[in-house]
Scaffold this active site. Structure first.
Site, mmCIF file in Angstrom:
data_model
loop_
_atom_site.group_PDB
_atom_site.id
_atom_site.type_symbol
_atom_site.label_atom_id
_atom_site.label_comp_id
_atom_site.label_asym_id
_atom_site.label_seq_id
_atom_site.Cartn_x
_atom_site.Cartn_y
_atom_site.Cartn_z
ATOM 1 N N HIS A 1 -7.306 -5.278 -1.250
ATOM 2 C CA HIS A 1 -6.117 -4.464 -1.014
ATOM 3 C C HIS A 1 -5.145 -5.105 -0.025
ATOM 4 O O HIS A 1 -3.932 -4.951 -0.150
ATOM 5 C CB HIS A 1 -6.560 -3.086 -0.496
ATOM 6 C CG HIS A 1 -5.450 -2.127 -0.271
ATOM 7 N ND1 HIS A 1 -4.759 -1.522 -1.300
ATOM 8 C CD2 HIS A 1 -4.887 -1.657 0.882
ATOM 9 C CE1 HIS A 1 -3.841 -0.722 -0.801
ATOM 10 N NE2 HIS A 1 -3.884 -0.790 0.517
ATOM 11 N N SER B 1 0.838 -1.198 0.000
ATOM 12 C CA SER B 1 0.000 0.000 0.000
ATOM 13 C C SER B 1 0.876 1.253 0.000
ATOM 14 O O SER B 1 1.682 1.447 -0.899
ATOM 15 C CB SER B 1 -0.952 -0.042 1.199
ATOM 16 O OG SER B 1 -1.898 0.993 1.141
ATOM 17 N N ASP C 1 3.779 24.021 -0.716
ATOM 18 C CA ASP C 1 5.184 23.949 -1.125
ATOM 19 C C ASP C 1 5.802 22.588 -0.824
ATOM 20 O O ASP C 1 6.941 22.486 -0.388
ATOM 21 C CB ASP C 1 6.000 25.063 -0.456
ATOM 22 C CG ASP C 1 5.941 25.022 1.068
ATOM 23 O OD1 ASP C 1 5.059 24.325 1.609
ATOM 24 O OD2 ASP C 1 6.777 25.684 1.713
#
Length: 432
Positions: A408, A143, A355
């Site tokens: 998953h 993951s 940023d």
């Protein structure tokens, strides 16, 4: 390093490393990163290569092994395995509202900005140099751990002998909004699958949602349960055995008493066990930042919350089928979960931060020479298969196995087979 521990078929050693909080200021504040080294009992005296495991998340400590089984069993046939507690988790220096309380709001933003995949990989490199005398090692990421693998391949490919990814190939270029637009569609499908499998689930969720709206329901952790919080159980729908866990919880949520329908105390305890926002705050605080890169020139800005407006069916209305949400983070969570409340201002600042540094170097990845084998789960609710295939097409020397057999968390369910399949992919490549 601390003394050995003996588990079932495993010998374990603890390692604690002092690393810079900010690698741009190496002489500044230090934090501790913990790694557990494990080896099979029959191989404990052999000089084996290392495989380092990057946990899913962000914000979760590495798996705590109990016995020599699953993917660990396959790995320990030929490796010493390093289970890394990524900075901020497990036995590493923790990140939560308690450990941040002494910092100003501005300093808190700067501090948590150091807990992304780039510094996780810098930590790994620091550990590699100390443990291996500067020899290559192999890496495995599940993951979010797969996101770390791609960052490692961008930043320090010469340190890696081979790489493995399960359920975690990130997009190299897409913004958070793209990710969540795709994710909501997959979550709708998982909801449809859930209600088709359990014929009375819609009735159960409807009754429970109505009860929550009309009563003051207090969870075992002290929060008042809301319908929005109830919907968060959907994070489990994308896991093997997750839908079953959700259904069996709903099945016993309300009980008949002499005073009419009441909430089951058992539900109030088990509900908290299916959600981990209180116990793992980094996940809520930093999750959307894993999709942010410098060239986007924008912050995530509560992407999942904004994109949800395009999917009005998630806004519950009485008489309509309740849709569970998935791996989404919402600003109201920092008003409702007790351990997130002190982080509300910080969460808003992190969401607005624009940023962020780049995590991946596409040019380097396009010329990658490290053998990479990845399992891509076609039904994955959390990581979009199409975006994974986009990335796989860009990264040279990457082979993948697309399968619908697993959800998953397939590595937890059938990890021995999955890792063996990926090792075979890489080894067959090297023989060509």
């Amino acid at each position: 390093m601390q003394m050995d521990s003996i588990l079932s078929g495993i010998v374990s050693k603890k390692h604690f490393f002092s690393v810079p909080l900010n690698y741009q200021q190496p002489e500044g504040e230090k934090i501790t990163v913990f790694a557990r080294e494990i080896v099979s009992t029959e191989n404990q005296h052999k000089d084996l290569p290392y495989l380092v495991y990057f946990q899913g998340g962000p914000g979760f400590g590495a798996v705590r092994p109990v016995e020599n089984s699953g993917w660990i069993k396959r790995a320990l046939q030929e490796f010493r395995v390093i289970l890394l507690d990524q900075r901020g988790t497990g036995l590493s220096t923790l990140l939560n509202h308690v450990t941040l309380s002494h910092l100003s709001p501005e300093a808190q933003v700067e501090y948590v900005s150091q807990f992304r995949a780039d510094n996780i990989i810098r930590d790994a490199e620091t550990i590699r140099l100390q443990l291996t005398n500067n020899t290559q090692w192999s890496i495995l990421g599940q993951s979010f751990g797969g996101f770390c693998v791609l960052q490692y391949l961008s930043a320090a490919p010469d340190s890696i002998k081979e790489a493995y990814i399960t359920g975690g190939i990130p997009s190299l270029t897409r913004q958070a909004d793209d990710v969540y637009q795709a994710t909501y569609k997959r979550v709708i499908k998982k909801n449809n699958d859930f209600y088709r499998r359990f014929s009375d689930a819609a009735k159960l969720t409807g009754e429970l949602a109505e009860f929550i709206e009309n009563n003051n329901v207090i969870l075992a952790t002290g929060e008042q349960l809301t319908v929005e919080m109830l919907q968060l159980l959907g994070v489990n729908l994308g896991m093997e055995q997750g839908p079953e866990a959700v259904y069996y919880l709903l099945e016993q949520a309300l009980i008949d008493t002499a005073n009419g329908k009441q909430i089951n105390p058992l539900f109030l305890h088990q509900f908290c066990q299916l959600l981990d926002f209180n116990t793992n705050p980094i996940f809520a605080l930093m999750h959307e930042s894993i999709y942010c890169q410098q060239f986007h020139q924008r912050g995530a800005n509560w992407s999942a919350h904004r994109v949800r407006e395009q999917f009005q069916q998630f806004n519950y209305q009485k008489g309509q089928r309740l849709l569970f949400t998935g791996e989404m983070i919402y600003p109201w969570m920092f008003e409702q979960f007790n351990q997130l409340k002190p982080l509300k201002d910080l969460a808003n600042a992190v969401a607005a931060k624009s940023d962020w540094t780049n995590l991946y170097d596409v040019d380097i990845l396009m010329q990658n020479t490290v053998p990479v084998a990845a399992a891509i789960y076609s039904e994955d609710m959390y990581v979009d298969m199409n975006y994974s295939l986009e990335t796989a097409a860009l990264v040279d020397n990457l082979q993948y196995w697309v399968t619908s057999e697993y959800e998953h968390n397939g590595i937890r369910i059938d990890g021995e087979h999955i890792l063996d399949k990926l090792i075979s992919l890489n080894r067959s490549k090297s023989l060509r």
